[in-house]
Design a protein around this motif. Structure first.
Motif, PDB file in Angstrom:
ATOM      1  N   LYS A   1       0.825  -1.209   0.000  1.00 42.14           N
ATOM      2  CA  LYS A   1       0.000   0.000   0.000  1.00 42.14           C
ATOM      3  C   LYS A   1       0.858   1.258   0.000  1.00 42.14           C
TER       4      LYS A   1
ATOM      5  N   VAL B   1      -3.289   0.352  -3.720  1.00 43.28           N
ATOM      6  CA  VAL B   1      -3.193  -0.928  -3.009  1.00 43.28           C
ATOM      7  C   VAL B   1      -2.995  -2.045  -4.021  1.00 43.28           C
TER       8      VAL B   1
ATOM      9  N   GLN C   1       0.988  -5.288   4.340  1.00 46.00           N
ATOM     10  CA  GLN C   1       0.166  -6.052   5.292  1.00 46.00           C
ATOM     11  C   GLN C   1       0.086  -7.501   4.851  1.00 46.00           C
ATOM     12  N   GLU C   2      -0.009  -8.400   5.818  1.00 43.31           N
ATOM     13  CA  GLU C   2      -0.351  -9.781   5.473  1.00 43.31           C
ATOM     14  C   GLU C   2      -1.718  -9.771   4.798  1.00 43.31           C
TER      15      GLU C   2
ATOM     16  N   LEU D   1      -5.374 -10.808   4.501  1.00 39.27           N
ATOM     17  CA  LEU D   1      -6.382 -11.379   5.396  1.00 39.27           C
ATOM     18  C   LEU D   1      -7.450 -12.050   4.559  1.00 39.27           C
TER      19      LEU D   1
ATOM     20  N   GLU E   1     -15.401  -9.106   3.649  1.00 41.01           N
ATOM     21  CA  GLU E   1     -15.073  -7.700   3.917  1.00 41.01           C
ATOM     22  C   GLU E   1     -16.358  -6.897   4.088  1.00 41.01           C
TER      23      GLU E   1
ATOM     24  N   LYS F   1     -16.443  -3.756  -4.701  1.00 37.83           N
ATOM     25  CA  LYS F   1     -15.420  -2.884  -5.301  1.00 37.83           C
ATOM     26  C   LYS F   1     -15.030  -3.274  -6.710  1.00 37.83           C
TER      27      LYS F   1
ATOM     28  N   LEU G   1      -8.624  -3.237   7.884  1.00 38.65           N
ATOM     29  CA  LEU G   1      -7.706  -3.197   6.737  1.00 38.65           C
ATOM     30  C   LEU G   1      -7.186  -1.786   6.530  1.00 38.65           C
ATOM     31  N   GLU G   2      -8.064  -0.829   6.777  1.00 37.14           N
ATOM     32  CA  GLU G   2      -7.713   0.570   6.527  1.00 37.14           C
ATOM     33  C   GLU G   2      -8.784   1.439   7.146  1.00 37.14           C
TER      34      GLU G   2
HETATM   35  P1  AMP Z   1      -8.097   0.056  -0.105  1.00 39.32           P
HETATM   36  O1  AMP Z   1      -7.795   0.871  -1.366  1.00 39.32           O
HETATM   37  O2  AMP Z   1      -7.141   0.270   1.011  1.00 39.32           O
HETATM   38  O3  AMP Z   1      -9.568   0.130   0.188  1.00 39.32           O
HETATM   39  O4  AMP Z   1      -7.865  -1.468  -0.498  1.00 39.32           O
HETATM   40  C1  AMP Z   1      -8.507  -1.977  -1.603  1.00 39.32           C
HETATM   41  C2  AMP Z   1      -8.976  -3.348  -1.324  1.00 39.32           C
HETATM   42  O5  AMP Z   1      -7.866  -4.214  -1.177  1.00 39.32           O
HETATM   43  C3  AMP Z   1      -9.750  -3.519  -0.011  1.00 39.32           C
HETATM   44  O6  AMP Z   1     -11.068  -3.163  -0.147  1.00 39.32           O
HETATM   45  C4  AMP Z   1      -9.593  -5.008   0.205  1.00 39.32           C
HETATM   46  O7  AMP Z   1     -10.519  -5.720  -0.571  1.00 39.32           O
HETATM   47  C5  AMP Z   1      -8.203  -5.273  -0.308  1.00 39.32           C
HETATM   48  N1  AMP Z   1      -7.246  -5.332   0.807  1.00 39.32           N
HETATM   49  C6  AMP Z   1      -6.576  -4.305   1.376  1.00 39.32           C
HETATM   50  N2  AMP Z   1      -5.774  -4.741   2.373  1.00 39.32           N
HETATM   51  C7  AMP Z   1      -5.931  -6.079   2.444  1.00 39.32           C
HETATM   52  C8  AMP Z   1      -5.383  -7.115   3.277  1.00 39.32           C
HETATM   53  N3  AMP Z   1      -4.490  -6.858   4.229  1.00 39.32           N
HETATM   54  N4  AMP Z   1      -5.823  -8.375   3.070  1.00 39.32           N
HETATM   55  C9  AMP Z   1      -6.714  -8.663   2.105  1.00 39.32           C
HETATM   56  N5  AMP Z   1      -7.261  -7.738   1.291  1.00 39.32           N
HETATM   57  C10 AMP Z   1      -6.886  -6.453   1.445  1.00 39.32           C
END
Ligand code: AMP
Ligand code: GLY
Length: 430
Positions: A151, A161, A193-194, A196, A200, A222, A290-291
């Motif tokens: 990220k 990401v 990040q690991e 997960l 969601e 998404k 996650l965020e």
């Molecule tokens: P974000 O732009 O941070 O919303 O991340 C986009 C998408 O990536 C998230 O909605 C999750 O579906 C996926 N994602 C982010 N971090 C992780 C994680 N550590 N493990 C699994 N999926 C993740």
């Protein structure tokens, strides 16, 4: 009350629509707004909502507009003006504005800040490390067997990401962000990040600096295509509630996330007035963050606000003024479903200016609201003007009914190349 809303998407249409229902709202502007927002009328006076031709990043002109028009409250929709410090600017000029200040908005604008905060205050999250050095990043990714989320630290238009399933992918992602700087300075540092596994969901909490009021659950979709295939998008649909947590489990998840978060904010002197939006994975070891985002989700807002029974203007004032503790959030028991209709090609490049047909027919359907996202007026027609065009939203006594009603409304609307997912809420109905 005189209110200015900032933004132009489906989220902002939902905010305007809900604020327009408040009997205390006498004037409502939206900058820059869209064709659907311009059609809204105030429940109290019948006056029309006014769209103002200012961009969301035009901070000084927005401040001047709010001052000259004596806005009692400005409501910020998107994240970029928050990260640019719009709240700090308005407050310096003595204007009341709802949203986190620049320091508090770091929960969204800096993934490094957020991750370190979660670890410091014991908020359940993924195992992670933060890196500016590619070799060290690669060693950490290797310790996760290459299964990781890479990220970029800063805002990257939702594209920062990269999900990796082996070391080759992880090294490519690290190279792309840290070395080739595909996201510019947003990628000067990264969080790894690991990965997960689990379902969601979206959580939202309305905060005033000391108190956080948890919303019901919702779930976004998404990916562009059915079955969560295709590219990541801003969100192709949402529904609420998401039935993967019982009320007791939701309250417990809220406590595990929000109690340490509030303690951390107090310890760090962070005064967060706005929506905290944790993206949460329901893992076999419990919910993990996650965020964080620091604003309303889009399209989650469309389903939340069609369920909210409380007066939104009163809630946002209470949040901005630090007196949420005495307020109650009341929710309709009716589930709500939003199906996003997008332009052909979205999230890649797409055509604009396609006439949209059937909006008047859809507007006559009961328990249905078509929120506009990327629309504009061209003569006497409403035409497409963005990737996500409409958020077709419906509510009913159960989720299946809401889903069916939303898709029935989608069927009445036509524009060239319209694409939408056919499986919104399907995970919950399985
Ligand atoms: P974000 O732009 O941070 O919303 O991340 C986009 C998408 O990536 C998230 O909605 C999750 O579906 C996926 N994602 C982010 N971090 C992780 C994680 N550590 N493990 C699994 N999926 C993740
Ligand atoms: N629903 C995704 C977002 O608002 O970021």
């Amino acid at each position: 009350m005189r209110i200015l809303v900032i933004g132009s998407g489906g989220r902002e249409h939902a905010l305007v629509w809900k604020l327009a229902q408040s009997p205390c709202v006498t004037d409502l502007w939206c900058a820059p707004g869209n064709a659907g927002i311009a059609q809204e009328r105030l429940a109290g006076s019948g006056a029309q909502v006014q769209c103002v031709n200012l961009g969301v990043e035009d901070l000084p002109p927005l401040q001047t507009f709010a001052r000259e028009n004596q806005a009692d409250l400005t409501v910020v929709g998107p994240d970029n003006p928050l990260a640019l410090g719009i709240v700090d600017l308005f407050r310096r000029h003595g204007l009341c504005i709802w949203g986190p200040n620049q320091s508090a908005a770091r929960f969204e604008s800096s993934k490094v800040f957020s991750q370190q905060f979660m670890e410091k205050y014991g908020i359940p999250t993924a195992r992670a490390g933060t890196f500016a050095d590619a070799a060290a990043a690669s060693r950490f990714a290797a310790s996760l067997g290459g299964c990781c989320a890479v990220k970029a630290d800063g805002l990257a238009l939702g594209k920062g990401v990269l999900i990796c399933r082996d070391m080759a992918q992880a090294d490519r992602a690290i190279e792309e962000v840290l070395v080739r700087k595909s996201f510019g300075t947003a990628g000067a540092t990264i969080v790894i990040q690991e990965l997960l596994e689990g379902m969601e969901i979206t959580l939202h909490a309305l905060c005033d600096g000391r108190t956080a009021k948890l919303f019901p659950t919702s779930q976004d979709h998404k990916r562009a295509l059915d079955g969560d295939a295709g590219l990541n998008t801003g969100g192709m649909g949402a529904y609420s509630p998401a039935p993967f947590l019982s009320d007791a489990e939701l309250a417990e998840a809220g406590r595990k996330i929000l109690d340490p978060w509030l303690r951390g904010c107090a310890a760090e002197g962070i005064d967060f007035q706005g929506i905290l939006y944790p993206g949460v994975m329901l893992t076999k070891d419990g919910p993990k963050v996650l965020e964080f985002n620091a604003r309303f989700g889009d399209p989650e807002t469309q389903v939340y606000l069609t369920r909210l029974e409380s007066d939104l203007a009163e809630l946002l004032v209470a949040s901005a003024e630090g007196c949420l503790a005495n307020t109650d959030l009341k929710w309709s028991a009716m589930p709500s479903v939003c199906v996003v209709m997008a332009s052909a090609g979205y999230p890649g490049s797409y055509a604009k200016g396609q006439p949209i047909h059937g909006l008047a027919e859809a507007a006559r359907l009961p328990n249905t609201k078509v929120f506009h996202a990327g629309t504009a007026r061209s003569g006497d027609q409403i035409v497409t003007a963005g990737g996500r065009v409409l958020g077709v939203t419906a509510w009913a006594k159960d989720l299946r009914g809401a889903r069916d009603a939303a898709y029935a409304a989608v069927e009445t609307i036509r524009f060239e190349g319209a694409q939408f997912r056919r499986d919104i809420a399907a995970k919950a109905l399985r």
